[in-house]
Design a protein around this motif. Structure first.
Motif, PDB file in Angstrom:
ATOM      1  N   ALA A  11     -12.551   3.986   5.137  1.00 31.19           N
ATOM      2  CA  ALA A  11     -13.599   3.035   5.242  1.00 31.19           C
ATOM      3  C   ALA A  11     -15.250   2.448   4.359  1.00 31.19           C
ATOM      4  CB  ALA A  11     -13.817   2.625   6.889  1.00 31.19           C
ATOM      5  N   LEU A  12     -15.836   4.139   4.762  1.00 27.96           N
ATOM      6  CA  LEU A  12     -16.784   4.410   4.048  1.00 27.96           C
ATOM      7  C   LEU A  12     -16.392   4.130   2.421  1.00 27.96           C
ATOM      8  CD1 LEU A  12     -17.532   7.308   5.642  1.00 27.96           C
ATOM      9  CD2 LEU A  12     -18.707   5.446   5.486  1.00 27.96           C
ATOM     10  N   ASP A  46     -21.961  17.682  12.549  1.00 31.21           N
ATOM     11  CA  ASP A  46     -22.199  17.782  11.649  1.00 31.21           C
ATOM     12  C   ASP A  46     -20.640  18.080  10.970  1.00 31.21           C
ATOM     13  OD1 ASP A  46     -25.077  17.994  12.092  1.00 31.21           O
ATOM     14  OD2 ASP A  46     -24.656  20.450  12.651  1.00 31.21           O
ATOM     15  N   ALA A  47     -19.547  18.857  11.541  1.00 35.73           N
ATOM     16  CA  ALA A  47     -18.655  19.936  11.162  1.00 35.73           C
ATOM     17  C   ALA A  47     -17.552  17.841  10.560  1.00 35.73           C
ATOM     18  CB  ALA A  47     -17.571  19.560  12.761  1.00 35.73           C
ATOM     19  N   VAL A  48     -17.352  17.283  11.297  1.00 32.71           N
ATOM     20  CA  VAL A  48     -17.529  15.964  10.949  1.00 32.71           C
ATOM     21  C   VAL A  48     -18.114  15.396   9.423  1.00 32.71           C
ATOM     22  CG1 VAL A  48     -17.574  12.999  11.671  1.00 32.71           C
ATOM     23  CG2 VAL A  48     -17.228  15.264  13.085  1.00 32.71           C
ATOM     24  N   LYS A  49     -19.273  14.985   9.480  1.00 33.19           N
ATOM     25  CA  LYS A  49     -19.731  15.256   8.387  1.00 33.19           C
ATOM     26  C   LYS A  49     -19.800  15.732   7.124  1.00 33.19           C
ATOM     27  CE  LYS A  49     -24.486  15.160   6.590  1.00 33.19           C
ATOM     28  NZ  LYS A  49     -26.605  14.653   6.857  1.00 33.19           N
ATOM     29  N   LYS A  53     -14.648  15.220   1.501  1.00 38.16           N
ATOM     30  CA  LYS A  53     -13.770  14.471   0.765  1.00 38.16           C
ATOM     31  C   LYS A  53     -14.622  13.515  -0.097  1.00 38.16           C
ATOM     32  CE  LYS A  53     -10.094  13.015   2.989  1.00 38.16           C
ATOM     33  NZ  LYS A  53      -8.755  13.083   2.388  1.00 38.16           N
ATOM     34  N   GLY A  54     -15.710  13.900  -0.422  1.00 38.66           N
ATOM     35  CA  GLY A  54     -16.507  13.327  -1.472  1.00 38.66           C
ATOM     36  C   GLY A  54     -17.420  11.763  -0.607  1.00 38.66           C
TER      37      GLY A  54
END
Length: 122
Positions: free
Chosen positions: A66-67, A99-102, A108-109
């Motif tokens: 999505a991003l 922070d782990a998700v960020k 991933k870019g």
């Protein structure tokens, strides 16, 4: 061509398409507003841990996609915990989870500047 507008956008009900022979070009821009809040249902951590479980990667990859599709979208990752532990410990753990998700998305870019990470505790 029939267009239905949502929200504060201009409502164009009918767009006229020329019937004359020849080359015509038309540009149609559709704008939409994504949901204000999106919950990652299958994002899991072990109790008291900030490491993302591998079973959560499918959900995170959907967020990544999505991003990637909306390159100007900026988000906040809101980290939370259960009610085990002290409020101070849970606040720290929730920040570590956000922070782990960020960091996953950055690896991933996705640009770090597009992602805020905030822990909210239990």
């Amino acid at each position: 061509v029939r267009c239905i507008a949502i929200g504060d956008t201009v409502d164009y009900d009918i767009a006229v398409i020329e019937k004359e022979a020849g080359a015509f070009s038309y540009q149609l821009t559709l704008k939409y507003e994504p949901p204000k809040e999106f919950t990652l249902d299958d994002l899991n951590f072990d109790t008291g841990k900030a490491a993302i479980k591998t079973t959560s990667y499918t959900e995170l990859n959907e967020l990544y996609n999505a991003l990637k599709e909306m390159p100007t979208l900026e988000i906040e990752i809101s980290g939370h915990t259960d009610n085990v532990g002290t409020p101070e410990e849970n606040l720290k753990l929730s920040q570590e989870r956000a922070d782990a998700v960020k960091n996953y998305l950055i690896k991933k870019g996705i640009a770090a500047s597009r992602i805020a990470a905030k822990g909210y505790g239990g």
